[in-house]
Design an enzyme around this catalytic site. Structure first.
Site, PDB file in Angstrom:
ATOM      1  N   LEU A 102      47.289  41.975  39.997  1.00  0.00           N
ATOM      2  CA  LEU A 102      47.914  41.985  41.323  1.00  0.00           C
ATOM      3  C   LEU A 102      47.386  40.880  42.211  1.00  0.00           C
ATOM      4  O   LEU A 102      46.201  40.567  42.185  1.00  0.00           O
ATOM      5  CB  LEU A 102      47.620  43.310  42.042  1.00  0.00           C
ATOM      6  CG  LEU A 102      48.453  44.478  41.580  1.00  0.00           C
ATOM      7  CD1 LEU A 102      47.717  45.219  40.507  1.00  0.00           C
ATOM      8  CD2 LEU A 102      48.738  45.369  42.744  1.00  0.00           C
ATOM      9  N   CYS A 103      48.298  40.342  43.004  1.00  0.00           N
ATOM     10  CA  CYS A 103      47.925  39.420  44.071  1.00  0.00           C
ATOM     11  C   CYS A 103      48.040  40.245  45.348  1.00  0.00           C
ATOM     12  O   CYS A 103      49.128  40.443  45.878  1.00  0.00           O
ATOM     13  CB  CYS A 103      48.875  38.231  44.089  1.00  0.00           C
ATOM     14  SG  CYS A 103      48.546  37.089  45.440  1.00  0.00           S
ATOM     15  N   LEU A 104      46.938  40.780  45.788  1.00  0.00           N
ATOM     16  CA  LEU A 104      46.924  41.690  46.933  1.00  0.00           C
ATOM     17  C   LEU A 104      45.690  41.376  47.765  1.00  0.00           C
ATOM     18  O   LEU A 104      44.574  41.391  47.227  1.00  0.00           O
ATOM     19  CB  LEU A 104      46.881  43.138  46.419  1.00  0.00           C
ATOM     20  CG  LEU A 104      46.816  44.263  47.435  1.00  0.00           C
ATOM     21  CD1 LEU A 104      48.069  44.314  48.301  1.00  0.00           C
ATOM     22  CD2 LEU A 104      46.636  45.608  46.730  1.00  0.00           C
TER      23      LEU A 104
END
Length: 155
Positions: free
Chosen positions: A92-94
């Site tokens: 994830l890119c969070l």
């Protein structure tokens, strides 16, 4: 194991586990992958109702380090995903998992954030440029692809 030999990370993970069992977040669940390793968890997020993700069951692997909760865990979807903020390997890119992490977050708040990211992506910071482009330029086609993925997640 004697309490004195347990790390701060282990104690915190036991606390997170107790809290998620007592009051699980809506539409999410998580627990350690095995009884003898508190540092690797399997989690499930159910696609939120009345969204293209509805009905889907999405699995994640959460890997905690010895520095948890000072440092965020590594989180990866193990279910196929098509989302602007999910890399093709499921990572994830969070911001919560990078520069916005704080020890006040726990497994429950992390899963709730990931669940809301499903329906409210940030296409300005894409991990998957194809998904971000489709999301921004052809929402019906994006929604249709996500619905297909949600159905496939049940197989």
């Amino acid at each position: 194991m004697a309490a004195s030999s347990q790390s701060a990370a282990q104690l915190r993970l036991m606390s997170d586990l107790k809290s998620i069992r007592q009051s699980p977040p809506e539409g999410c669940s998580a627990s350690p992958h095995s009884d003898d390793n508190l540092f690797v968890w399997n989690a499930t997020i159910f696609g939120p109702d009345e969204t293209p993700w509805e009905g889907g069951i999405f699995s994640l692997r959460i890997t905690f380090g010895e520095h948890y909760p000072e440092k965020p865990p590594r989180v990866r979807f193990t279910t196929d995903m098509f989302h602007p903020n999910v890399y093709t390997d499921g990572t994830l890119c969070l911001d919560l998992l990078q520069d916005q992490w704080s020890p006040c977050h726990n497994v429950s708040s992390l899963l709730t954030s990931i669940q809301s990211l499903l329906t409210d992506p940030n296409p300005a910071s894409p991990a998957n440029p194809d998904a971000a482009q489709l999301y921004q330029n052809d929402r019906p086609a994006y929604d249709q692809r996500v619905r297909r993925l949600s159905r496939k997640s049940l197989e």
